[in-house]
Write a protein that holds these residues in place. Structure first.
Motif, short mmCIF file in Angstrom:
data_model
loop_
_atom_site.label_atom_id
_atom_site.label_comp_id
_atom_site.label_asym_id
_atom_site.label_seq_id
_atom_site.Cartn_x
_atom_site.Cartn_y
_atom_site.Cartn_z
N THR A 1 56.12 39.03 32.99
CA THR A 1 56.01 40.36 32.40
C THR A 1 57.35 40.94 31.96
N SER B 1 46.42 41.15 31.92
CA SER B 1 47.09 40.35 30.89
C SER B 1 46.08 40.07 29.80
N GLN C 1 57.51 46.90 24.69
CA GLN C 1 56.43 46.58 23.75
C GLN C 1 56.63 45.24 23.05
N TYR D 1 51.58 38.81 27.71
CA TYR D 1 51.92 40.07 28.38
C TYR D 1 52.66 40.97 27.40
N LEU D 2 52.67 42.25 27.71
CA LEU D 2 53.41 43.22 26.91
C LEU D 2 54.48 43.85 27.79
N SER D 3 55.75 43.69 27.39
CA SER D 3 56.85 44.22 28.19
C SER D 3 56.94 45.73 28.04
N LYS D 4 57.78 46.34 28.86
CA LYS D 4 57.99 47.78 28.76
C LYS D 4 58.55 48.17 27.40
N THR E 1 48.32 46.66 29.92
CA THR E 1 49.59 46.80 30.64
C THR E 1 49.41 47.30 32.07
N SER E 2 48.16 47.55 32.49
CA SER E 2 47.95 47.94 33.89
C SER E 2 48.38 46.80 34.81
N GLU E 3 48.79 47.14 36.02
CA GLU E 3 49.27 46.13 36.97
C GLU E 3 48.21 45.06 37.21
N THR F 1 59.97 41.79 33.92
CA THR F 1 60.63 42.71 34.85
C THR F 1 61.67 42.02 35.71
#
Length: 363
Positions: free
Chosen positions: A343, A135, A82, A77-80, A130-132, A345
């Motif tokens: 992810t 992955s 990056q 996954y890519l976090s906010k 990164t769309s909901e 969050t």
């Protein structure tokens, strides 16, 4: 970790990426792959990251004839911020070696395999969607490559890792799916290969799945191979039931895969102090709980779908509706918690989330 040197052979031209908000599962693949070979003389050797490409093998390669192969599945996954994130990847590498042992395949260096995966992810970072609900799916696998028509363990193998940007595994997403209880075919038996991730287990499941799909069901619920009475897995996932406030999942018995998501669910339920039991449970018990109004939720768990709520079970000509065919509160909470940890969050009190360094190194 062995002191291997990873050779890099990178593409100068890159593929056109698919629309990340319209991804199907397992249809697109990144620009590069990892490869490493094995011979009985040299052991594992020549690790390399190369352009994604076809694999050329001798027609007599033993994989084609005797099915000596294992694989794994995990996600990045890519976090906010990056940052590349992995979820409990050491568990997957350890399970790959357990599968190797069952299939008479030489074990890999787990630490180096994880290191190689991280290097590949850094190279392919811009492929992580990164769309909901999306992955980057990771598929490590090993195949036997010796050209020999004889029933024996191979003397040569190839270990590869490929990557695929994916959307939801089931088109229904977190919405409940309909499941048919399989009464003719079996997935695995104790003493077989059911607790290994090997291709034959999945090839053997296709007929029942095909028949269920024709009847409008997404997957099948597998019963044990001896009595066809006790619940084992749902499709290629582990399965859980919530009955009168207690969560029940089939105990590992040698024919059930030890899922990473399954283990994570168990740890979360214990962390939340929710009643949990691992035991043999029959389909008759589930049917009775449904008749008594005590079957509150059911869901499958696995890397691909994370949590897949079950809205209906079809068994012996009857349709057992679960929670009015709606996603239950526990299923949703588990899904949101695990995906939130994955992810970045949500807080990770278990240390499951692994951050991947941003620079390529060779050892």
């Amino acid at each position: 970790m062995r002191d291997y040197q990873i050779d890099m052979h990178l593409n100068t031209e890159r593929k056109q990426k698919p629309a990340f908000d319209q991804l199907q599962f397992g249809r697109n693949f990144t620009d590069h792959m990892f490869i490493m070979d094995y011979s009985s003389e040299e052991g594992w050797y020549d690790p390399r990251i190369v352009p994604y490409q076809p694999v050329t093998l001798d027609p007599a390669a033993m994989i084609f004839h005797y099915g000596q192969t294992v694989f794994e599945g995990l996600k990045a996954y890519l976090s906010k911020e990056q940052q590349i994130l992995l979820f409990r990847p050491s568990k997957n590498m350890a399970r790959l070696n357990r599968s190797n042992e069952r299939l008479c395949i030489p074990k890999i260096d787990e630490a180096f395999a994880l290191h190689a995966l991280k290097q590949l992810l850094i190279v392919e970072k811009d492929w992580i969607p990164t769309s909901e609900g999306t992955s980057l799916y990771i598929r490590p696998f090993i195949i036997s490559t010796e050209p020999y028509i004889g029933v024996a363990p191979s003397n040569s193998y190839r270990f590869m890792i490929i990557l695929s940007p994916v959307g939801a595994y089931y088109k229904e997403g977190i919405n409940p799916v309909k499941i048919s209880v399989e009464q003719e075919y079996v997935r695995a038996v104790q003493g077989g290969t059911g607790n290994a991730k090997t291709a034959g287990n999945y090839a053997g499941s296709l007929k029942a799945q095909e028949m269920a799909n024709v009847d409008g069901y997404s997957q099948v619920l597998w019963l044990d191979g001896k009595e066809k009475k006790y619940i084992e897995e749902v499709g290629s996932m582990n399965v859980f039931f919530k009955i009168k406030g207690e969560v029940i999942t089939p105990a590992l018995n040698g024919s059930i895969l030890d899922g990473v998501t399954r283990d994570s669910i168990i740890q979360l339920l214990n962390y939340w102090n929710l009643p949990l039991v691992e035991k043999k449970i029959s389909m008759e018990e589930i049917d009775q709980a449904h008749k008594d109004g005590h079957l509150e939720e059911a869901f499958g768990t696995g890397t691909a779908a994370v949590i897949s709520p079950i809205g209906e079970l079809f068994w012996k000509g009857e349709k057992l509706s679960i929670n009015n065919g709606e996603t239950g509160p526990l299923s949703r909470k588990l899904y949101e918690t695990i995906t939130g940890i994955q992810t970045g969050t949500l807080e990770d009190p278990f240390g499951w989330r692994i951050e991947v360094a941003s620079e390529v190194v060779n050892n």
